[in-house]
Enzyme design. Structure first.
Site, PDB file in Angstrom:
ATOM      1  N   PRO A  82       8.954  69.700   9.255  1.00 14.15           N
ATOM      2  CA  PRO A  82      10.014  70.691   9.467  1.00 14.15           C
ATOM      3  C   PRO A  82      10.240  70.954  10.956  1.00 14.15           C
ATOM      4  O   PRO A  82       9.307  70.978  11.748  1.00 14.15           O
ATOM      5  CB  PRO A  82       9.460  71.946   8.766  1.00 14.15           C
ATOM      6  CG  PRO A  82       8.472  71.433   7.783  1.00 14.15           C
ATOM      7  CD  PRO A  82       7.872  70.214   8.406  1.00 14.15           C
ATOM      8  N   GLU A  83      11.515  71.156  11.318  1.00 16.75           N
ATOM      9  CA  GLU A  83      11.829  71.460  12.708  1.00 16.75           C
ATOM     10  C   GLU A  83      11.797  72.976  12.922  1.00 16.75           C
ATOM     11  O   GLU A  83      11.650  73.760  11.982  1.00 16.75           O
ATOM     12  CB  GLU A  83      13.167  70.838  13.077  1.00 16.75           C
ATOM     13  CG  GLU A  83      13.178  69.333  12.762  1.00 16.75           C
ATOM     14  CD  GLU A  83      14.075  68.498  13.648  1.00 16.75           C
ATOM     15  OE1 GLU A  83      14.503  68.974  14.711  1.00 16.75           O
ATOM     16  OE2 GLU A  83      14.327  67.339  13.282  1.00 16.75           O
TER      17      GLU A  83
ATOM     18  N   LYS B  72       6.982  75.039  16.175  1.00 17.67           N
ATOM     19  CA  LYS B  72       6.638  74.682  14.799  1.00 17.67           C
ATOM     20  C   LYS B  72       5.407  75.424  14.292  1.00 17.67           C
ATOM     21  O   LYS B  72       4.839  75.051  13.267  1.00 17.67           O
ATOM     22  CB  LYS B  72       6.435  73.170  14.703  1.00 17.67           C
ATOM     23  CG  LYS B  72       7.688  72.376  15.086  1.00 17.67           C
ATOM     24  CD  LYS B  72       7.469  70.882  14.969  1.00 17.67           C
ATOM     25  CE  LYS B  72       8.744  70.122  15.378  1.00 17.67           C
ATOM     26  NZ  LYS B  72       8.601  68.668  15.221  1.00 17.67           N
TER      27      LYS B  72
ATOM     28  N   ARG C 228       8.414  56.889  16.397  1.00 17.59           N
ATOM     29  CA  ARG C 228       9.430  57.623  15.639  1.00 17.59           C
ATOM     30  C   ARG C 228      10.754  56.867  15.709  1.00 17.59           C
ATOM     31  O   ARG C 228      11.075  56.246  16.724  1.00 17.59           O
ATOM     32  CB  ARG C 228       9.621  59.038  16.211  1.00 17.59           C
ATOM     33  CG  ARG C 228       8.380  59.897  16.212  1.00 17.59           C
ATOM     34  CD  ARG C 228       7.930  60.268  14.821  1.00 17.59           C
ATOM     35  NE  ARG C 228       8.924  61.056  14.103  1.00 17.59           N
ATOM     36  CZ  ARG C 228       9.045  62.381  14.235  1.00 17.59           C
ATOM     37  NH1 ARG C 228       8.263  63.055  15.069  1.00 17.59           N
ATOM     38  NH2 ARG C 228       9.946  63.028  13.537  1.00 17.59           N
TER      39      ARG C 228
END
Length: 273
Positions: free
Chosen positions: A2-3, A53, A262
């Protein structure tokens, strides 16, 4: 993972449900947080905060429950009475009116005020805390301008800027017309300030809407006469997970590559080298 906007939404949700000053019941059905839950049990929630986060839930006389969801963590909320736990619930908080189950976090631990500060001091500024002391583009600038590392990699380094993840970094670089491979020291201060301002606006909208939308009004499905994006992440975006699809602005196929383990997405025309 999650951002940052998701974690800020979680902090708000915990505060709304459990922040009324009443004692909160806490337990760890899974057992991995049993000792911490026993200390929290019966205490009121006095604060729910997010930094990047990281989620912090403050309880009177106990300290903070520090949560980092990691790749697999999730939180489910419901109205009371709470049902029997299902699956591996690390921490359940409950009152007569509400309950919340935390599953699969990378971290769930009790920390002191000093330990909480040690975590946040290691993090860069959070765009969703813009306006607070030290939460600005100026603080992050020295960590950007002196680096040979690609700006796309720096934007995922939580020590540089806290909260953005893979979606926000791809989208903000597209919106600013910046090649993701350009080293941090190759940015001008004006470009960095633009990135920061865009992240502040986009992430605040993410908190409001509960999804990531980054396209400008002229590039929405309605404006362009195109079908809405179909993706589990939701939201209308320019390049994220659109490899091979035509750029909404110039029509060039969106490219993808792996950078720092990524997936990276960009338009080679709108973001020239």
């Amino acid at each position: 993972m999650p951002e940052g906007h998701t974690i800020h939404r979680l902090a708000a949700a915990y505060g709304e449900r459990f922040g009324g000053g009443d004692p909160v019941r806490a337990r760890s059905p899974q057992g991995k947080f049993a000792d911490g839950a026993a200390l929290v049990d019966g205490q009121p929630l006095i604060a729910a905060e997010a930094h990047g986060k990281h989620l912090f839930l403050g309880f009177t006389g106990v300290g903070w429950v520090h949560v980092h969801l990691g790749l697999y963590g999730k939180v489910a909320f419901g109205d009371g009475p709470a049902p029997a736990p299902v699956g591996q619930v690390r921490l359940r908080l409950a009152t007569a009116e509400h309950w919340a189950d935390l599953r699969g976090p990378a971290r769930c631990a009790l920390v002191t005020d000093a330990e909480k500060r040690a975590v946040t001091d290691r993090l860069g500024p959070d765009p969703l805390r813009a306006g607070e002391p030290g939460q600005d583009a100026e603080r992050a600038w020295p960590r950007v301008t002196g680096r040979r590392v690609a700006i796309a990699e720096l934007l995922l380094d939580q020590r540089v800027i806290a909260g953005p993840g893979n979606i926000y970094r791809a989208e903000v670089l597209f919106r600013r017309g910046i090649d993701p491979h350009r080293p941090g020291r190759g940015l001008t201060r004006r470009e960095w300030d633009g990135i920061w301002d865009d992240l502040v606006a986009l992430m605040r909208e993410g908190v409001r809407a509960g999804r990531i939308d980054t396209v400008r009004p002229e590039h929405t499905p309605e404006a362009m006469g195109r079908p809405p994006r179909q993706d589990e992440h939701g939201g209308e975006v320019y390049v994220y997970r659109r490899a091979g699809a035509p750029c909404h602005v110039c029509g060039t196929p969106v490219r993808t590559a792996v950078l720092a383990a990524r997936n990276l997405f960009w338009c080679p025309v709108c973001q020239p080298r």
